[in-house]
Scaffold this motif. Structure first.
Motif, PDB file in Angstrom:
ATOM      1  N   LEU A 288      37.635  15.771  36.811  1.00 54.58           N
ATOM      2  CA  LEU A 288      36.226  15.564  37.149  1.00 54.58           C
ATOM      3  C   LEU A 288      35.951  15.985  38.584  1.00 54.58           C
ATOM      4  O   LEU A 288      34.934  16.625  38.881  1.00 54.58           O
ATOM      5  CB  LEU A 288      35.860  14.105  36.931  1.00 54.58           C
ATOM      6  N   ALA A 289      36.866  15.639  39.492  1.00 53.20           N
ATOM      7  CA  ALA A 289      36.689  16.020  40.891  1.00 53.20           C
ATOM      8  C   ALA A 289      36.710  17.531  41.053  1.00 53.20           C
ATOM      9  O   ALA A 289      35.892  18.113  41.771  1.00 53.20           O
ATOM     10  CB  ALA A 289      37.782  15.369  41.751  1.00 53.20           C
ATOM     11  N   VAL A 290      37.650  18.180  40.364  1.00 60.23           N
ATOM     12  CA  VAL A 290      37.735  19.640  40.431  1.00 60.23           C
ATOM     13  C   VAL A 290      36.469  20.270  39.845  1.00 60.23           C
ATOM     14  O   VAL A 290      35.915  21.230  40.382  1.00 60.23           O
ATOM     15  CB  VAL A 290      38.990  20.140  39.688  1.00 60.23           C
ATOM     16  N   GLY A 291      36.016  19.723  38.717  1.00 60.83           N
ATOM     17  CA  GLY A 291      34.813  20.252  38.085  1.00 60.83           C
ATOM     18  C   GLY A 291      33.591  20.128  38.977  1.00 60.83           C
ATOM     19  O   GLY A 291      32.771  21.040  39.068  1.00 60.83           O
ATOM     20  N   ARG A 292      33.466  18.979  39.645  1.00 59.28           N
ATOM     21  CA  ARG A 292      32.327  18.795  40.552  1.00 59.28           C
ATOM     22  C   ARG A 292      32.383  19.776  41.708  1.00 59.28           C
ATOM     23  O   ARG A 292      31.355  20.320  42.124  1.00 59.28           O
ATOM     24  CB  ARG A 292      32.325  17.359  41.069  1.00 59.28           C
ATOM     25  N   ALA A 293      33.577  20.004  42.232  1.00 59.20           N
ATOM     26  CA  ALA A 293      33.714  20.949  43.342  1.00 59.20           C
ATOM     27  C   ALA A 293      33.333  22.362  42.896  1.00 59.20           C
ATOM     28  O   ALA A 293      32.622  23.088  43.606  1.00 59.20           O
ATOM     29  CB  ALA A 293      35.149  20.926  43.876  1.00 59.20           C
ATOM     30  N   GLU A 294      33.791  22.761  41.705  1.00 59.38           N
ATOM     31  CA  GLU A 294      33.449  24.078  41.189  1.00 59.38           C
ATOM     32  C   GLU A 294      31.945  24.189  40.925  1.00 59.38           C
ATOM     33  O   GLU A 294      31.326  25.220  41.196  1.00 59.38           O
ATOM     34  CB  GLU A 294      34.235  24.367  39.916  1.00 59.38           C
ATOM     35  N   ALA A 295      31.358  23.121  40.375  1.00 55.20           N
ATOM     36  CA  ALA A 295      29.919  23.142  40.099  1.00 55.20           C
ATOM     37  C   ALA A 295      29.124  23.270  41.394  1.00 55.20           C
ATOM     38  O   ALA A 295      28.132  23.996  41.460  1.00 55.20           O
ATOM     39  CB  ALA A 295      29.515  21.875  39.348  1.00 55.20           C
ATOM     40  N   ALA A 296      29.562  22.563  42.449  1.00 52.10           N
ATOM     41  CA  ALA A 296      28.873  22.651  43.735  1.00 52.10           C
ATOM     42  C   ALA A 296      28.962  24.070  44.295  1.00 52.10           C
ATOM     43  O   ALA A 296      27.988  24.608  44.838  1.00 52.10           O
ATOM     44  CB  ALA A 296      29.470  21.653  44.719  1.00 52.10           C
ATOM     45  N   ALA A 297      30.151  24.686  44.156  1.00 53.59           N
ATOM     46  CA  ALA A 297      30.314  26.053  44.643  1.00 53.59           C
ATOM     47  C   ALA A 297      29.423  27.020  43.865  1.00 53.59           C
ATOM     48  O   ALA A 297      28.792  27.912  44.440  1.00 53.59           O
ATOM     49  CB  ALA A 297      31.785  26.472  44.538  1.00 53.59           C
ATOM     50  N   GLN A 298      29.374  26.841  42.541  1.00 49.15           N
ATOM     51  CA  GLN A 298      28.519  27.703  41.717  1.00 49.15           C
ATOM     52  C   GLN A 298      27.050  27.514  42.062  1.00 49.15           C
ATOM     53  O   GLN A 298      26.277  28.473  42.109  1.00 49.15           O
ATOM     54  CB  GLN A 298      28.753  27.402  40.228  1.00 49.15           C
ATOM     55  N   LEU A 299      26.643  26.257  42.308  1.00 57.42           N
ATOM     56  CA  LEU A 299      25.256  25.976  42.661  1.00 57.42           C
ATOM     57  C   LEU A 299      24.893  26.643  43.983  1.00 57.42           C
ATOM     58  O   LEU A 299      23.817  27.235  44.122  1.00 57.42           O
ATOM     59  CB  LEU A 299      25.035  24.461  42.759  1.00 57.42           C
TER      60      LEU A 299
END
Length: 210
Positions: A63-74
């Motif tokens: 979940l932490a990795v996913g949130r970090a990737e989502a923030a980068a994509q955003l």
């Protein structure tokens, strides 16, 4: 009956053994060993709990990795949106400029045609040029194309005479415009001059003659 000299013997002080009862057996709970099925169930429960704990930890990490990737994509998408917005604004400016230039070309052609079809359009041009003067000082000369001069004399000649104007014919002045020369002011109201001023004020360079 004992005599005075009868030998007295002291009885033994040793207690006589008293028979004792046998001790009651201790109440020891019976111990039952787990069966094979119970052992298997215990192992399965331990395995399940360990799996759940590992799964929860792994899920938190994922979940932490996913949130970090989502923030980068955003952030990347926001950057693209800003770039696209700037490009769109620039495109709008370019399109607006092209449309304005096209409109000026069309308006110029329409004016040329209108002056040929309705030469009397020179009259409001003359009136506007005269009214633009703050103070009329003599001599006051109105210069017109010869063909326009006859139209102006017929329409407002008497008014011009009363105002002290002298109409001069000049073939160098294109039809539809005029020039004014007084003691203190000079006004160039020729069609080409007026058009060029309008075009330049709009940020374009669409000349009347090209």
């Amino acid at each position: 009956m004992q005599t005075a000299y009868q030998r007295w013997e002291m009885n033994s002080f040793d207690p006589r053994p008293v028979p004792t009862a046998a001790p009651a057996p201790l109440d020891v709970p019976a111990i039952s060993l787990p069966t094979v099925d119970e052992l298997n169930a215990i192992r399965e429960q331990a395995r399940t709990e360990g799996y759940d704990e590992g799964h929860a930890a792994g899920y938190a990490d994922a979940l932490a990795v996913g949130r970090a990737e989502a923030a980068a994509q955003l952030e990347h998408l926001q950057s693209i949106a800003v770039t696209f917005g700037n490009a769109l604004s620039q495109a709008d400016e370019n399109i607006a400029g092209d449309v304005l230039e096209l409109a000026l070309h069309l308006a110029r052609n329409m004016m040329r045609t209108a002056l040929q079809v309705k030469p009397e359009l020179v009259i409001p041009v003359v009136r506007e040029a005269i009214e633009y003067l703050p103070v009329l000082q003599q001599p006051a000369i109105l210069m017109l194309n010869p063909e326009d001069a006859s139209i102006v004399r017929d329409a407002i000649g008497e008014e011009l005479d009363k105002g002290g104007w002298r109409v001069i014919e000049d073939a160098r002045i294109a039809r539809g415009g005029c020039k004014i020369d007084t003691a203190s002011n000079q006004i160039d109201a020729q069609v080409a001059s007026r058009w060029n001023r309008l075009s330049h004020s709009l940020g374009k360079n669409v000349e009347w003659l090209d």
